[in-house]
Design an enzyme around this catalytic site. Structure first.
Site, PDB file in Angstrom:
ATOM      1  N   ARG A  47       0.902  -1.232   0.041  1.00 33.95           N
ATOM      2  CA  ARG A  47      -0.191   0.155   0.046  1.00 33.95           C
ATOM      3  C   ARG A  47       0.955   1.109   0.051  1.00 33.95           C
ATOM      4  O   ARG A  47       0.618   2.159  -0.755  1.00 33.95           O
ATOM      5  CB  ARG A  47      -0.810   0.168   1.178  1.00 33.95           C
ATOM      6  CG  ARG A  47      -1.802   1.311   1.318  1.00 33.95           C
ATOM      7  CD  ARG A  47      -3.023   1.461   2.136  1.00 33.95           C
ATOM      8  NE  ARG A  47      -2.840   0.224   3.522  1.00 33.95           N
ATOM      9  CZ  ARG A  47      -2.119   0.585   4.497  1.00 33.95           C
ATOM     10  NH1 ARG A  47      -1.475   1.744   4.559  1.00 33.95           N
ATOM     11  NH2 ARG A  47      -2.206  -0.120   5.591  1.00 33.95           N
ATOM     12  N   TYR A  99     -17.160  14.942 -16.155  1.00 33.80           N
ATOM     13  CA  TYR A  99     -17.584  13.809 -15.994  1.00 33.80           C
ATOM     14  C   TYR A  99     -18.684  13.858 -14.900  1.00 33.80           C
ATOM     15  O   TYR A  99     -18.296  14.424 -13.709  1.00 33.80           O
ATOM     16  CB  TYR A  99     -16.223  12.907 -15.588  1.00 33.80           C
ATOM     17  CG  TYR A  99     -16.745  11.574 -15.242  1.00 33.80           C
ATOM     18  CD1 TYR A  99     -17.685  10.812 -16.084  1.00 33.80           C
ATOM     19  CD2 TYR A  99     -16.165  10.970 -14.027  1.00 33.80           C
ATOM     20  CE1 TYR A  99     -18.156   9.370 -15.591  1.00 33.80           C
ATOM     21  CE2 TYR A  99     -16.562   9.763 -13.584  1.00 33.80           C
ATOM     22  CZ  TYR A  99     -17.520   8.983 -14.454  1.00 33.80           C
ATOM     23  OH  TYR A  99     -17.826   7.665 -14.014  1.00 33.80           O
ATOM     24  N   ASP A 171      -8.077  18.043 -15.343  1.00 35.09           N
ATOM     25  CA  ASP A 171      -8.196  16.529 -15.576  1.00 35.09           C
ATOM     26  C   ASP A 171      -7.751  16.398 -17.165  1.00 35.09           C
ATOM     27  O   ASP A 171      -8.739  16.846 -17.945  1.00 35.09           O
ATOM     28  CB  ASP A 171      -9.727  16.207 -15.249  1.00 35.09           C
ATOM     29  CG  ASP A 171     -10.037  14.869 -15.357  1.00 35.09           C
ATOM     30  OD1 ASP A 171      -9.159  14.132 -16.524  1.00 35.09           O
ATOM     31  OD2 ASP A 171     -10.856  14.176 -14.844  1.00 35.09           O
ATOM     32  N   LYS A 196      -8.663   4.940 -19.435  1.00 38.86           N
ATOM     33  CA  LYS A 196      -8.884   5.479 -20.525  1.00 38.86           C
ATOM     34  C   LYS A 196      -7.641   5.411 -21.693  1.00 38.86           C
ATOM     35  O   LYS A 196      -7.336   4.360 -21.803  1.00 38.86           O
ATOM     36  CB  LYS A 196      -9.556   7.061 -20.673  1.00 38.86           C
ATOM     37  CG  LYS A 196     -10.654   7.289 -19.600  1.00 38.86           C
ATOM     38  CD  LYS A 196     -11.636   6.325 -19.691  1.00 38.86           C
ATOM     39  CE  LYS A 196     -12.931   6.234 -19.059  1.00 38.86           C
ATOM     40  NZ  LYS A 196     -12.630   6.556 -17.435  1.00 38.86           N
TER      41      LYS A 196
HETATM   42  O1  P1T Z   1     -13.757   5.519 -14.344  1.00 38.87           O
HETATM   43  P1  P1T Z   1     -12.701   6.301 -13.373  1.00 38.87           P
HETATM   44  O2  P1T Z   1     -11.455   5.631 -13.712  1.00 38.87           O
HETATM   45  O3  P1T Z   1     -12.860   6.220 -11.948  1.00 38.87           O
HETATM   46  O4  P1T Z   1     -12.246   7.880 -13.758  1.00 38.87           O
HETATM   47  C1  P1T Z   1     -13.342   8.984 -13.653  1.00 38.87           C
HETATM   48  C2  P1T Z   1     -13.004   9.998 -14.705  1.00 38.87           C
HETATM   49  C3  P1T Z   1     -12.314  10.773 -14.298  1.00 38.87           C
HETATM   50  N1  P1T Z   1     -12.310  12.122 -15.248  1.00 38.87           N
HETATM   51  C4  P1T Z   1     -12.712  11.953 -16.519  1.00 38.87           C
HETATM   52  C5  P1T Z   1     -12.842  13.164 -17.538  1.00 38.87           C
HETATM   53  C6  P1T Z   1     -13.351  10.638 -16.894  1.00 38.87           C
HETATM   54  O5  P1T Z   1     -14.081  10.747 -18.038  1.00 38.87           O
HETATM   55  C7  P1T Z   1     -13.715   9.694 -15.967  1.00 38.87           C
HETATM   56  C8  P1T Z   1     -14.461   8.640 -16.235  1.00 38.87           C
HETATM   57  N2  P1T Z   1     -15.392   8.663 -17.492  1.00 38.87           N
HETATM   58  C9  P1T Z   1     -16.212   7.786 -18.030  1.00 38.87           C
HETATM   59  C10 P1T Z   1     -16.047   6.312 -17.329  1.00 38.87           C
HETATM   60  C11 P1T Z   1     -16.755   7.994 -19.320  1.00 38.87           C
HETATM   61  O6  P1T Z   1     -17.358   7.242 -19.789  1.00 38.87           O
HETATM   62  O7  P1T Z   1     -16.986   9.226 -19.273  1.00 38.87           O
END
Ligand code: P1T
Length: 380
Positions: A47, A99, A171, A196
């Protein structure tokens, strides 16, 4: 060194014991200590730190031109971690297109903790300046935004943040560090959903935090260890592997996206296309200045409202109906009921997320096949 050289080499030197060229997956929870308080190579418990995750964290920092990187179990975990620099009573100014899960963190987690978020037209720097009050500590933006692909002028917003002694967090998920490096434009912190483009193959969930500010890093590093939302070694390795091909994937994603955006813009069944690479995009000039390319995400509104959206989805064979983005396979998402379902309908309407909006993540299939799929889907 150029981006792609860093992405392949940095943080990833061959392993000294065996010469393994690929960073090993140290699938261990703990590390033998030579004596109490005597760690052999600086690791004691996974961790707190793990060599595979450490390699990823070093690589993330380098590709974002930052001094420090931290990896998290998801993009949402990285988002909440970055916000640990705040305390109750502090205020956030957030761009008004993010998001849905990030909006949910602001509204359902931070607001009850006493941190207030107000939303500002992400494209308007003067509006951010006007919205600053005595509690404002941090500005949070995405660029391009999810799902409307608006652009934020990072350098101008960073200038405002510095003048007013605020932190700017960007972001960078939609652009990826190959197309845009916010720290180099003056932002204090970059976060990513590595789920992503960085992972790139729809097979891992992860997040990243990068900064060059030692005090911010120390706060978030402490939180990472104390709260524990870390990625395991295997997931860290998958993101590390994805990073190595980011450049070639992004080039293909955006080449096909630009091609399809033109097709969609000319199509009679399409009301409006959002893609920063189109000259019709209101911030096309900023996109050219701020980004190395326009990315692989397209949003568009179909004529005929929700029934037309349903018809399109039922006809598509290649575009997979799914949340997420940035993988090799093309995805279609319906933001109002999927990624932005946590945004109340009135707020969605205020933000311009209409019921006929669909979002595409353009994958690495042949653009001609994707075109044929879309044309088939849009046939009336
Ligand atoms: O899903 P996660 O890995 O927790 O990420 C969150 C997140 C943060 N910032 C942006 C710009 C994002 O697009 C996302 C997650 N987005 C999707 C799952 C989506 O389909 O847009």
């Amino acid at each position: 060194m150029e981006f792609e050289t860093l992405a392949i080499h940095d943080g990833q030197a061959p392993e000294p014991r065996t010469g393994a060229v690929s960073v090993p997956i140290y699938q261990t929870s703990t590390f033998q200590q030579d004596g109490i308080g005597q760690q052999r190579l600086g690791f004691e418990y996974s961790r707190s730190g793990n060599p595979t995750r450490q390699a990823l964290e070093a690589a993330l920092a380098l590709v974002e031109k930052g001094d420090y990187g931290l990896a998290f179990a998801s993009g949402s975990a990285a988002t909440l971690a970055a916000l640990q620099v705040l305390k109750p009573g502090d205020g956030i100014l957030a761009g008004n297109d993010t998001y849905g899960g990030t909006y949910r963190i602001f509204e359902r987690i931070l607001r009850p903790w006493g941190v207030d978020t107000r939303y500002v037209d992400a494209t308007n720097i003067a509006a951010f300046e006007q919205a600053i009050d005595s509690n404002t500590r941090l500005i949070w933006v995405e660029t391009p935004t999810n799902p409307l692909l608006k652009l934020v002028d990072i350098a101008a917003l960073a200038d405002l943040a510095r003048r007013r002694n605020l932190l700017l967090v960007v972001d960078n998920t939609f652009a990826s560090p190959y197309l845009q490096q916010p720290l180099a434009l003056g932002a204090h912190v970059v976060v990513h959903s590595t789920t992503k483009y960085l992972g790139g193959h729809s097979d891992v969930v992860g997040g990243a935090f990068i900064t060059s500010d030692k005090a911010i890093y120390d706060t978030v590093k402490f939180y990472q260890n104390a709260a524990g939302a870390v990625p395991g070694p295997w997931d860290s390795w998958l993101v590390l592997r994805g990073l190595k091909t980011l450049k070639v994937r992004m080039r293909e994603h955006q080449e096909s996206a630009l091609y399809l955006a033109h097709i969609l813009e000319a199509h009679p069944a399409v009301e409006r296309v959002y893609y920063p690479g189109l000259t019709s995009h209101p911030q096309h000039e900023l996109a050219k200045r701020q980004m190395r390319g326009f990315g692989g995400m397209i949003s568009f509104e179909v004529k005929g409202g929700f029934p037309a959206v349903e018809r399109l989805i039922s006809r598509l064979k290649l575009f997979v109906l799914a949340e997420s983005l940035g993988g090799v396979e093309s995805l279609l998402c319906y933001p109002p009921r999927m990624t932005h379902a946590s945004v109340a309908p009135e707020e969605r309407a205020r933000r311009g997320i209409h019921d006929n909006l669909v979002r595409l993540s353009v994958g690495l299939e042949a653009a001609s096949d994707l075109e044929a799929d879309l044309l088939e889907g849009l046939q009336s």
